[in-house]
Design a protein around this motif. Structure first.
Motif, PDB file in Angstrom:
ATOM      1  N   UNK A 177      57.760  34.162 -40.661  1.00 13.27           N
ATOM      2  CA  UNK A 177      58.758  33.368 -41.377  1.00 13.27           C
ATOM      3  C   UNK A 177      59.463  32.404 -40.415  1.00 13.27           C
ATOM      4  N   UNK A 178      59.780  32.890 -39.217  1.00  9.33           N
ATOM      5  CA  UNK A 178      60.369  32.007 -38.212  1.00  9.33           C
ATOM      6  C   UNK A 178      59.401  30.886 -37.846  1.00  9.33           C
ATOM      7  N   UNK A 179      58.122  31.229 -37.746  1.00 12.43           N
ATOM      8  CA  UNK A 179      57.117  30.224 -37.394  1.00 12.43           C
ATOM      9  C   UNK A 179      57.000  29.149 -38.477  1.00 12.43           C
ATOM     10  N   UNK A 180      57.117  29.551 -39.742  1.00 16.52           N
ATOM     11  CA  UNK A 180      57.081  28.571 -40.842  1.00 16.52           C
ATOM     12  C   UNK A 180      58.290  27.650 -40.745  1.00 16.52           C
ATOM     13  N   UNK A 181      59.484  28.236 -40.543  1.00 15.54           N
ATOM     14  CA  UNK A 181      60.700  27.420 -40.448  1.00 15.54           C
ATOM     15  C   UNK A 181      60.667  26.500 -39.238  1.00 15.54           C
ATOM     16  N   UNK A 182      59.979  26.928 -38.173  1.00 16.97           N
ATOM     17  CA  UNK A 182      59.879  26.111 -36.958  1.00 16.97           C
ATOM     18  C   UNK A 182      58.762  25.077 -37.050  1.00 16.97           C
ATOM     19  N   UNK A 183      57.990  25.109 -38.127  1.00 19.23           N
ATOM     20  CA  UNK A 183      56.886  24.172 -38.290  1.00 19.23           C
ATOM     21  C   UNK A 183      55.635  24.550 -37.523  1.00 19.23           C
ATOM     22  N   UNK A 184      55.557  25.819 -37.090  1.00 17.22           N
ATOM     23  CA  UNK A 184      54.414  26.277 -36.299  1.00 17.22           C
ATOM     24  C   UNK A 184      53.363  26.978 -37.155  1.00 17.22           C
TER      25      UNK A 184
ATOM     26  N   UNK B 252      72.598  28.254 -44.039  1.00 23.07           N
ATOM     27  CA  UNK B 252      71.966  28.512 -42.748  1.00 23.07           C
ATOM     28  C   UNK B 252      71.012  27.413 -42.316  1.00 23.07           C
ATOM     29  N   UNK B 253      70.338  26.776 -43.245  1.00 20.50           N
ATOM     30  CA  UNK B 253      69.354  25.761 -42.859  1.00 20.50           C
ATOM     31  C   UNK B 253      69.815  24.336 -43.133  1.00 20.50           C
ATOM     32  N   UNK B 254      71.111  24.157 -43.381  1.00 22.48           N
ATOM     33  CA  UNK B 254      71.623  22.799 -43.568  1.00 22.48           C
ATOM     34  C   UNK B 254      71.561  22.046 -42.236  1.00 22.48           C
ATOM     35  N   UNK B 255      71.064  20.821 -42.246  1.00 24.51           N
ATOM     36  CA  UNK B 255      70.950  20.059 -40.988  1.00 24.51           C
ATOM     37  C   UNK B 255      72.281  19.832 -40.289  1.00 24.51           C
ATOM     38  N   UNK B 256      73.385  19.769 -41.075  1.00 21.43           N
ATOM     39  CA  UNK B 256      74.677  19.478 -40.459  1.00 21.43           C
ATOM     40  C   UNK B 256      75.476  20.735 -40.134  1.00 21.43           C
ATOM     41  N   UNK B 257      74.861  21.912 -40.187  1.00 21.24           N
ATOM     42  CA  UNK B 257      75.560  23.130 -39.805  1.00 21.24           C
ATOM     43  C   UNK B 257      75.964  23.032 -38.336  1.00 21.24           C
ATOM     44  N   UNK B 258      77.249  23.257 -38.069  1.00 19.13           N
ATOM     45  CA  UNK B 258      77.777  23.114 -36.702  1.00 19.13           C
ATOM     46  C   UNK B 258      77.477  24.387 -35.917  1.00 19.13           C
TER      47      UNK B 258
ATOM     48  N   UNK C  61      66.851  24.449 -37.697  1.00 20.04           N
ATOM     49  CA  UNK C  61      66.905  23.392 -36.682  1.00 20.04           C
ATOM     50  C   UNK C  61      66.877  23.971 -35.268  1.00 20.04           C
ATOM     51  N   UNK C  62      67.416  25.179 -35.070  1.00 22.26           N
ATOM     52  CA  UNK C  62      67.350  25.807 -33.753  1.00 22.26           C
ATOM     53  C   UNK C  62      65.982  26.415 -33.492  1.00 22.26           C
ATOM     54  N   UNK C  63      65.364  26.967 -34.518  1.00 25.04           N
ATOM     55  CA  UNK C  63      64.006  27.491 -34.364  1.00 25.04           C
ATOM     56  C   UNK C  63      63.045  26.378 -33.949  1.00 25.04           C
ATOM     57  N   UNK C  64      63.239  25.179 -34.510  1.00 26.22           N
ATOM     58  CA  UNK C  64      62.384  24.051 -34.154  1.00 26.22           C
ATOM     59  C   UNK C  64      62.602  23.604 -32.706  1.00 26.22           C
ATOM     60  N   UNK C  65      63.765  23.954 -32.145  1.00 24.88           N
ATOM     61  CA  UNK C  65      64.042  23.641 -30.744  1.00 24.88           C
ATOM     62  C   UNK C  65      63.529  24.731 -29.803  1.00 24.88           C
ATOM     63  N   UNK C  66      62.946  25.804 -30.368  1.00 26.29           N
ATOM     64  CA  UNK C  66      62.416  26.878 -29.551  1.00 26.29           C
ATOM     65  C   UNK C  66      63.342  28.061 -29.369  1.00 26.29           C
TER      66      UNK C  66
END
Length: 580
Positions: A174-181, A426-432, A463-468
């Motif tokens: 699931x993390x891999x899907x959210x990260x685009x992997x 949790x997955x909103x792009x503007x979440x601080x 957005x953090x998962x996509x950053x690794x």
């Protein structure tokens, strides 16, 4: 501990129903005979209940009907009279809002069935996460001779050349899907590889952990925990258990003889050695209450802190339950604990002898699975018990599943007021939020969810998962699955719904985590904390009817086991219910 068997023969409990020629005895025997039972089965021989949590909607336990037949064979062979009965089956994977809400209901069902039925001993047929503790809790309250048969873990999963562990890989994929992997289609394709046989979790999740706890407590035959569900030796274990319970009844060997403080300390140390589930804490705390054993979170810290994690299984390590069984299973771990001076060797088991006699001669057949002490996954495994102004009654963390670089951390709180708020934002792009923040989730404890769901291992922002980023500090009053991983603070008590400090954490507050110092701290003054708590009003509505209301009103804190207060300390069996 030395056990002295009771004299045999003697009059057993079941004869209060079946013995003699009174109207009541003829009534009880006569109705039983409509199933074709002959006269001599009511001659005073042990009547053995087979308490079964089989259900099509409890996949971990879907094969327990077959195993129950093997138990019956063993009971017949030993001269007993087996009678099978169902109890409520809280399915981990198919019950809402959470199976934990119904663990106590299952325990109540077991207790009242054992008190009210004409049986002299019981075989507890358990498998998935909540059924093992629930059956042990109910049996402990009644204190008839009892023994556990676990359903066993499913076979290893395999996907595209990778070993797949139940639960753990769902989270990783699931993390891999959210990260685009990984694509959603690949995720669906992987589904078929995860649960490819009967049985419970093939990782060291809660089902496998609680099977290990039953064995470490002495409440199951040696080797019971790890045999795969579909292995012929699982059926053989069931038949041998059926034989053994008959002799236990004759000897009057009861849970109160076995589940002593020493037995619980053995289980706590075993949990550290296997990298067991954090759920073991809440379940063993509840079971200890039923056993009238004084067990506290301090006992978890004292007994578990210096135990190395030597079982290299997912989610803490590499392998799965199949390899653990082939390496020698839990007896090897118990032997290693004994060699390290971390086992009460004379603790009694259902065998009638000390636990050390069961394990002293076993061998480790794979040191990559059960590793040497000097190569332990963590030299200080166990469960870390944290306290501080954020958790006055304690919180817990599993070091073997956490990131070493986050074990001492200070970060800005990003607060989710409840599970719906978390899911919405949790997955909103503007979440601080960034990787240094501390994610805080409220109102997911026993009263809050209700039922204390396994949502504490909050998935990280996309957005953090996509950053690794793959781990962050997370704090809640919830639980997490035994198949989960990460630097996750759980079971924070008092919970938010009961007015605990977690309820008044605000976005931007700084939180300190110091696992070595056993501390979790909200960086505000005592005066500010008191002001916030004074102004707090509970947002969780009290259920107005049924079991949900009973649960909300009577459940105790997580550090006490989230059992019902009125069921703690009721050990002892009625000889019989009054006849009508």
């Amino acid at each position: 501990m030395t056990f002295t068997p009771a004299p045999w023969p003697r009059k057993l409990r079941s004869q209060e129903w079946f013995g003699g020629t009174s109207k009541d005895a003829i009534y009880h025997r006569g109705w039983m005979k409509n199933q074709g039972y002959p006269d001599d089965l009511f001659d005073g021989r042990p009547v053995i209940g087979i308490c079964n949590t089989w259900s099509d909607l409890t996949p971990c336990n879907g094969h327990l009907r077959e195993l129950a037949e093997k138990v019956k064979n063993g009971v017949w062979e030993a001269g007993g009279f087996p009678v099978e009965f169902p109890v409520f089956s809280p399915s981990e994977s198919a019950l809402r809002p959470t199976a934990m809400m119904f663990r106590n209901l299952c325990a109540m069902d077991v207790e009242e069935a054992l008190r009210g039925k004409p049986i002299d001993g019981v075989v507890l047929m358990a498998g998935c996460d909540k059924t093992t503790p629930a059956l042990l809790m109910g049996a402990a309250s009644v204190d008839l001779p009892a023994i556990v048969v676990s359903g066993g873990p499913m076979l290893n999963g395999h996907f595209r050349g990778e070993r797949v562990g139940s639960g753990t890989h769902i989270r990783r994929f699931n993390e891999a899907v959210k990260a685009g992997e990984m694509t959603p289609d690949e995720f669906v394709e992987a589904e078929g590889s995860m649960s490819r046989s009967a049985g419970g979790c093939n990782t060291m999740g809660t089902a496998s952990t609680m099977a290990s706890m039953a064995e470490a407590l002495g409440m199951a035959l040696s080797g019971n925990a790890a045999i795969p569900a579909v292995d012929s030796r699982r059926r053989m274990m069931s038949q041998l258990t059926g034989r053994r319970i008959v002799q236990m009844v004759k000897d009057d060997l009861k849970p109160s003889d076995i589940m002593t403080k020493d037995a619980f300390e053995n289980a706590i140390r075993t949990n550290g050695a296997i990298g067991g589930s954090t759920n073991a804490v809440v379940h063993l705390q509840a079971l200890a209450g039923r056993c009238e054993v004084d067990l506290t979170l301090e006992d978890w810290d004292r007994c578990g802190k210096d135990v190395p994690t030597i079982v290299n299984l997912l989610p803490s390590g590499k392998w799965l339950m199949e390899e653990f069984f082939y390496a020698g299973g839990l007896p090897v771990v118990l032997k290693r604990l004994g060699e390290m001076g971390l086992l009460h060797k004379d603790a009694l088991t259902v065998s009638g002898g000390p636990i050390w006699d069961e394990v002293k001669d076993v061998q480790n057949w794979n040191e990559d699975v059960i590793v040497p002490t000097e190569k332990a996954l963590r030299q200080s495994g166990g469960i870390a018990v944290l306290r501080g102004n954020l958790a006055p009654n304690g919180a817990i963390l599993k070091p073997s599943a956490a990131s070493p670089d986050l074990m001492q951390h200070r970060g800005r709180a990003v607060v989710f007021e409840d599970i719906d708020d978390y899911k919405a934002r949790i997955d909103l792009p503007d979440l601080d939020i960034d990787e240094t923040c501390v994610m805080v989730l409220k109102y997911c404890g026993p009263k809050g969810y209700p039922g204390m769901a396994e949502v504490g291992d909050m998935a990280l922002p996309a957005k953090l998962l996509k950053q690794g980023v793959r781990d962050m500090v997370r704090i809640s009053d919830a639980r997490m699955s035994g198949t989960a991983y990460g630097t996750v603070v759980l079971h924070t008590a008092p919970e938010a719904a009961a007015g605990g400090p977690l309820a008044v954490v605000q976005n931007g507050d700084m939180i300190e985590l110091d696992v070595e110092g056993r501390r979790v701290h909200l960086d505000i003054s005592d005066e500010e904390l008191a002001r916030r708590l004074e102004a707090w009003t509970p947002p969780v509505e009290r259920p107005t009817s049924g079991y949900a209301q009973l649960y909300h009103d009577k459940v105790n804190r997580a550090d006490q086991g989230a059992d019902f207060d009125f069921l703690v300390g009721r050990r002892g069996s009625d000889v019989a219910r009054e006849s009508h």
